[in-house]
Design an enzyme around this catalytic site. Structure first.
Site, PDB file in Angstrom:
ATOM      1  N   PHE A 226      38.487  30.879  40.164  1.00  0.00           N
ATOM      2  CA  PHE A 226      39.780  31.941  39.409  1.00  0.00           C
ATOM      3  C   PHE A 226      39.567  33.020  40.416  1.00  0.00           C
ATOM      4  O   PHE A 226      38.473  33.589  40.766  1.00  0.00           O
ATOM      5  CB  PHE A 226      39.138  32.259  37.893  1.00  0.00           C
ATOM      6  CG  PHE A 226      39.933  33.700  37.609  1.00  0.00           C
ATOM      7  CD1 PHE A 226      41.196  33.494  37.035  1.00  0.00           C
ATOM      8  CD2 PHE A 226      39.359  34.705  37.505  1.00  0.00           C
ATOM      9  CE1 PHE A 226      41.890  34.600  36.584  1.00  0.00           C
ATOM     10  CE2 PHE A 226      40.147  35.782  37.104  1.00  0.00           C
ATOM     11  CZ  PHE A 226      41.381  35.835  36.640  1.00  0.00           C
ATOM     12  N   GLY A 228      41.181  37.006  40.466  1.00  0.00           N
ATOM     13  CA  GLY A 228      42.129  37.605  39.554  1.00  0.00           C
ATOM     14  C   GLY A 228      41.154  38.919  39.173  1.00  0.00           C
ATOM     15  O   GLY A 228      40.352  39.395  39.654  1.00  0.00           O
ATOM     16  N   LEU A 249      33.992  32.652  40.846  1.00  0.00           N
ATOM     17  CA  LEU A 249      35.079  34.024  40.540  1.00  0.00           C
ATOM     18  C   LEU A 249      35.115  34.918  41.602  1.00  0.00           C
ATOM     19  O   LEU A 249      34.123  35.292  42.122  1.00  0.00           O
ATOM     20  CB  LEU A 249      34.221  34.528  39.301  1.00  0.00           C
ATOM     21  CG  LEU A 249      34.093  33.792  37.873  1.00  0.00           C
ATOM     22  CD1 LEU A 249      33.147  34.634  37.156  1.00  0.00           C
ATOM     23  CD2 LEU A 249      35.541  33.419  37.300  1.00  0.00           C
ATOM     24  N   GLU A 250      36.266  35.326  41.983  1.00  0.00           N
ATOM     25  CA  GLU A 250      36.610  35.999  43.086  1.00  0.00           C
ATOM     26  C   GLU A 250      37.615  37.167  42.187  1.00  0.00           C
ATOM     27  O   GLU A 250      38.734  36.824  42.059  1.00  0.00           O
ATOM     28  CB  GLU A 250      37.646  35.427  44.230  1.00  0.00           C
ATOM     29  CG  GLU A 250      37.222  36.251  45.604  1.00  0.00           C
ATOM     30  CD  GLU A 250      38.483  37.380  45.787  1.00  0.00           C
ATOM     31  OE1 GLU A 250      38.219  38.464  45.421  1.00  0.00           O
ATOM     32  OE2 GLU A 250      39.781  36.916  45.914  1.00  0.00           O
ATOM     33  N   LEU A 251      36.933  38.238  42.291  1.00  0.00           N
ATOM     34  CA  LEU A 251      37.669  39.316  41.168  1.00  0.00           C
ATOM     35  C   LEU A 251      37.734  40.579  41.981  1.00  0.00           C
ATOM     36  O   LEU A 251      38.160  40.451  43.158  1.00  0.00           O
ATOM     37  CB  LEU A 251      36.501  39.552  40.282  1.00  0.00           C
ATOM     38  CG  LEU A 251      35.864  38.485  39.433  1.00  0.00           C
ATOM     39  CD1 LEU A 251      34.816  38.675  38.416  1.00  0.00           C
ATOM     40  CD2 LEU A 251      37.196  37.624  38.909  1.00  0.00           C
TER      41      LEU A 251
END
Length: 511
Positions: A226, A228, A249-251
């Site tokens: 993901f 976002g 997760l890349e936030l």
């Protein structure tokens, strides 16, 4: 033309159709997309699950050649794909072309990894026994991506996942559906991918979450990637955790840029300008706060605000620093961020939406036609201010001061994000100290907070992610699992740690 989800090689018509418009010319419809629902997502997961075993049986070097063919086809269509990126999300063409190049670089890198999915041969503590390790694909992967990098970021997930033998359900952003379909077609045609190996799903956020939840419950999805917001990332992480999975997760980010007394100020200004206002400040790696030494604060701020005032803003098909905001929802949110400006802050120049009643000198094109906003510099921000503590997705940069490098690093780490960071200095001690103590996953020295290369790990910590990494060899740990094998050919049962061979040293010997 109406663009649809593609599940198991077939177009899947949804229940409603939505127009995708050009944010630089809102009356221009780039294309229409047919939205599916949670059942579409689950159907794609079922198709991917069914196709996975046969795709994993394709030898890894052959999968690598498929990736190479994709890279060549993308390269041959680079200008057309970049123009589509510019049309659908308003990214300046030069940046869009650079983004397409990231796909090519990623494919070029992972071609070789098809012959380097290495395991190890490990010595055993027993005679007549050999130990081995192997990389195995995780299985079926759900990839959910944002639209600010509508083709580069998906390639960071999809290319290594395919190479490792996984099948994919890809759900792109709802504001970049047309370019997503073009990307999908290039991958399927360039790689000669069998039906079900790569599936494209268009649906909204609630249906995506519901479809992902059902797919996890039914054992159809083995890994989630993901990109976002941190808020949504928390929800994805909690959902996958309930199924004993760890999402990639890349936030978001609140990326600091430190300017030391020894810095080349012109270079620092150039880096801050691109970091803060490239892609209209809508990158996860966009500059959040400039942390500048008090001795050079006034000079830096004077040069920086002059550069911002002189920067070309407008039509993204022209030579501009920044174009429009990506979509109306981001424009609305950006106006909320402007409301975070406090009386103790100093803002140089105009703010808000550019138009006849709020013009910008030198604007390129027709400001009234699109979602164009003034780039804003806010001086005097400090911990406790929302504009300092929280991600501001748009063209707004804070500035604060420090006295010692210890204080600068404390300020840089204070918001709790940990994606990207930068320091401008000619003092090696400052550079190494900053590198050692900053919490960010990525550090630039005398370069912008933005930008990475295909063979370096990309990702963050804290509010910016869970420590997972994309790009380079490190991303393979997201899409493979280690399998250990022990092969005993002694003809008898050997029990590890119980039947090991021991030498008998003479511990009483003295010279």
């Amino acid at each position: 033309m109406t663009f649809t989800s593609v599940v198991n090689g077939s177009a899947t018509i949804g229940s409603r159709t939505v127009a995708s418009t050009n944010p630089a010319r809102l009356e221009e419809v780039v294309g229409e997309v047919s939205y599916g629902d949670r059942d579409t997502f689950v159907g794609a997961a079922e198709a991917a699950r069914k196709a996975q075993a046969s795709w994993a049986d394709v030898p890894a070097p052959v999968r690598g050649r498929a990736i190479a063919h994709i890279g060549r086809l993308v390269e041959d269509n680079a200008e057309a794909l970049a123009r589509l990126v510019t049309a659908e999300i308003g990214k300046p063409y030069a940046e869009a072309l650079g983004e397409v190049r990231e796909i090519v670089d990623t494919c070029d890198f992972f071609l070789g990894e098809g012959r380097r999915l290495y395991g190890q041969t490990v010595p055993s503590e027993m005679a007549d026994k050999q130990l081995f390790t192997f990389r195995k694909p995780v299985g079926t992967v759900a990839v959910i991506t944002a639209g600010n990098f509508p083709v580069a970021v998906p390639s960071w997930y999809i290319v290594p996942a395919l190479l490792a033998g996984n099948t994919i359900v890809w759900k792109p952003a709802d504001y970049s559906p047309v370019v997503s379909n073009a990307f999908f077609e290039l991958f399927v045609r360039g790689g000669g991918l069998p039906d079900g190996v790569l599936n494209l799903v268009h649906c909204d956020g609630p249906d995506t979450f519901a479809g992902l939840e059902r797919s996890l419950q039914q054992g159809l999805i083995d890994k989630v990637g993901f990109t976002g917001s941190s808020a949504v990332g928390r929800e994805i992480g909690a959902l996958t955790g309930r199924h004993l999975q760890t999402a990639c997760l890349e936030l978001g980010g609140k990326n600091p840029l430190v300017v030391t007394p020894s810095a080349d100020l012109d270079l620092a200004v150039e880096g801050a300008l691109f970091s803060g206002f490239g892609t209209a400040g809508q990158r996860c790696t966009s500059l959040g706060t400039v942390i500048v030494h008090e001795s050079v604060h006034d000079e830096f701020l004077s040069r920086f605000t002059a550069a911002v005032s002189a920067a070309r803003v407008g039509d993204p098909t022209q030579d501009v620093l920044m174009g429009p905001l990506l979509d109306a929802k981001f424009a609305e949110r950006y106006e909320e961020f402007l409301g975070w400006i406090q009386p103790h802050h100093t803002v140089v120049g105009p703010r808000g939406r550019i138009g006849a009643d709020n013009p910008r000198d030198g604007f390129v094109g027709d400001a009234a036609a699109g979602l164009f906003y003034h780039p804003v510099v806010v001086d005097g921000v400090r911990p406790g201010d929302r504009i300092f503590d929280e991600e501001t997705f748009g063209p707004i940069v804070g500035v604060t001061t420090y006295r010692t490098l210890d204080e600068a690093i404390e300020l840089a780490n204070a918001p709790g994000y940990g994606l990207s960071s930068s320091i401008y200095t000619t003092d090696p001690k400052d550079a190494f100290t900053f590198r050692d103590r900053i919490g960010a996953g990525m550090v630039s020295i005398n370069n912008s907070t933005s930008g990475a290369e295909a063979h370096l790990p990309f990702g963050g910590n804290g509010k910016s992610g869970n420590g997972s990494r994309q790009s380079g060899i490190w991303v393979l740990d997201q899409f493979t699992r280690w399998q250990s094998v022990n092969w005993d050919y002694s003809g008898r049962l050997q029990k590890a740690q119980m039947d090991t061979v021991e030498l008998t040293p003479d511990t009483t010997y003295r010279l």
